[in-house]
Design a protein around this motif. Structure first.
Motif, short mmCIF file in Angstrom:
data_model
loop_
_atom_site.label_atom_id
_atom_site.label_comp_id
_atom_site.label_asym_id
_atom_site.label_seq_id
_atom_site.Cartn_x
_atom_site.Cartn_y
_atom_site.Cartn_z
N MET A 1 0.82 -1.21 0.00
CA MET A 1 0.00 0.00 0.00
C MET A 1 0.86 1.26 0.00
SD MET A 1 -3.26 -1.07 2.35
CE MET A 1 -2.37 -2.02 3.58
N ARG A 2 1.94 1.27 0.78
CA ARG A 2 2.83 2.43 0.80
C ARG A 2 3.44 2.65 -0.57
NH1 ARG A 2 7.15 1.29 4.52
NH2 ARG A 2 8.06 3.16 3.64
N LYS A 3 3.86 1.55 -1.22
CA LYS A 3 4.46 1.63 -2.56
C LYS A 3 3.44 2.17 -3.57
CE LYS A 3 8.04 0.38 -5.11
NZ LYS A 3 9.34 1.00 -4.96
N ALA A 4 2.21 1.68 -3.50
CA ALA A 4 1.16 2.14 -4.41
C ALA A 4 0.86 3.62 -4.22
CB ALA A 4 -0.10 1.31 -4.21
N ILE A 5 0.78 4.05 -2.97
CA ILE A 5 0.51 5.46 -2.69
C ILE A 5 1.67 6.32 -3.18
CG2 ILE A 5 0.24 7.16 -0.84
CD1 ILE A 5 -1.34 4.92 0.67
N SER A 6 2.88 5.88 -2.93
CA SER A 6 4.06 6.62 -3.37
C SER A 6 4.08 6.79 -4.89
CB SER A 6 5.32 5.89 -2.90
OG SER A 6 6.47 6.49 -3.42
N GLN A 7 3.79 5.71 -5.62
CA GLN A 7 3.77 5.78 -7.08
C GLN A 7 2.64 6.68 -7.57
OE1 GLN A 7 3.63 1.68 -8.32
NE2 GLN A 7 5.82 1.38 -7.95
N TYR A 8 1.49 6.61 -6.93
CA TYR A 8 0.37 7.45 -7.30
C TYR A 8 0.72 8.93 -7.11
CZ TYR A 8 -4.08 9.88 -7.06
OH TYR A 8 -5.09 10.78 -7.25
N VAL A 9 1.29 9.27 -5.95
CA VAL A 9 1.63 10.66 -5.67
C VAL A 9 2.68 11.16 -6.67
CG1 VAL A 9 2.73 12.20 -3.99
CG2 VAL A 9 0.96 10.60 -3.25
N GLU A 10 3.68 10.35 -6.96
CA GLU A 10 4.70 10.74 -7.93
C GLU A 10 4.09 11.00 -9.31
OE1 GLU A 10 8.59 8.70 -9.94
OE2 GLU A 10 8.31 8.43 -7.78
N ARG A 11 3.20 10.10 -9.74
CA ARG A 11 2.55 10.26 -11.05
C ARG A 11 1.70 11.53 -11.08
NH1 ARG A 11 -0.09 5.65 -11.23
NH2 ARG A 11 -2.03 6.52 -10.44
N GLU B 1 0.65 17.29 -12.56
CA GLU B 1 0.45 18.68 -12.15
C GLU B 1 1.54 19.57 -12.73
OE1 GLU B 1 -1.11 22.11 -10.63
OE2 GLU B 1 -2.03 20.16 -11.01
N ALA B 2 2.78 19.10 -12.75
CA ALA B 2 3.86 19.88 -13.34
C ALA B 2 3.62 20.09 -14.84
CB ALA B 2 5.21 19.19 -13.11
N LEU B 3 3.15 19.05 -15.52
CA LEU B 3 2.84 19.17 -16.95
C LEU B 3 1.70 20.16 -17.16
CD1 LEU B 3 3.15 18.34 -19.90
CD2 LEU B 3 1.63 16.40 -19.41
N ARG B 4 0.68 20.10 -16.31
CA ARG B 4 -0.43 21.04 -16.42
C ARG B 4 0.03 22.48 -16.24
NH1 ARG B 4 -3.52 24.29 -13.99
NH2 ARG B 4 -2.50 24.04 -11.99
N GLU C 1 2.07 14.23 -9.23
CA GLU C 1 2.95 15.40 -9.20
C GLU C 1 3.46 15.70 -10.60
OE1 GLU C 1 4.80 15.12 -4.68
OE2 GLU C 1 5.81 14.08 -6.31
N LYS C 2 3.81 14.67 -11.37
CA LYS C 2 4.26 14.88 -12.75
C LYS C 2 3.13 15.44 -13.61
CE LYS C 2 7.88 11.38 -12.70
NZ LYS C 2 8.33 10.09 -13.19
#
Length: 80
Positions: free
Chosen positions: A20-30, A35-38, A32-33
């Protein structure tokens, strides 16, 4: 969902908490990317509205298609 995480954790010899921690971490990273693109897209649009400087899709396509060939083109000129 909990059962799926538990089964995956068992298969990976990890804890369901780790999965679950890994999934949340990957979700947040994705996200954030995204949002940066937006933000970059909004910034580029605002710059275009202020300056009118642009390259045509045809010029950019021609340039990209030349990449990796013997006749690689320089970046297209921008127009006002």
């Amino acid at each position: 969902m909990k059962g799926r995480a538990w089964h995956l954790a068992e298969a990976r010899q990890r804890t369901s908490h780790w999965i679950m921690r890994k999934a949340i971490s990957q979700y947040v990273e994705r996200e954030e990317k995204r949002e940066a693109l937006r933000r970059d897209t909004v910034r580029a649009w605002e710059e275009f509205q202020e300056t009118g400087i642009h390259a045509t899709a045809e010029d950019v396509d021609r340039w990209l298609e030349s990449w990796g060939t013997d006749n690689e083109l320089h970046a297209p000129e921008c127009y006002r």
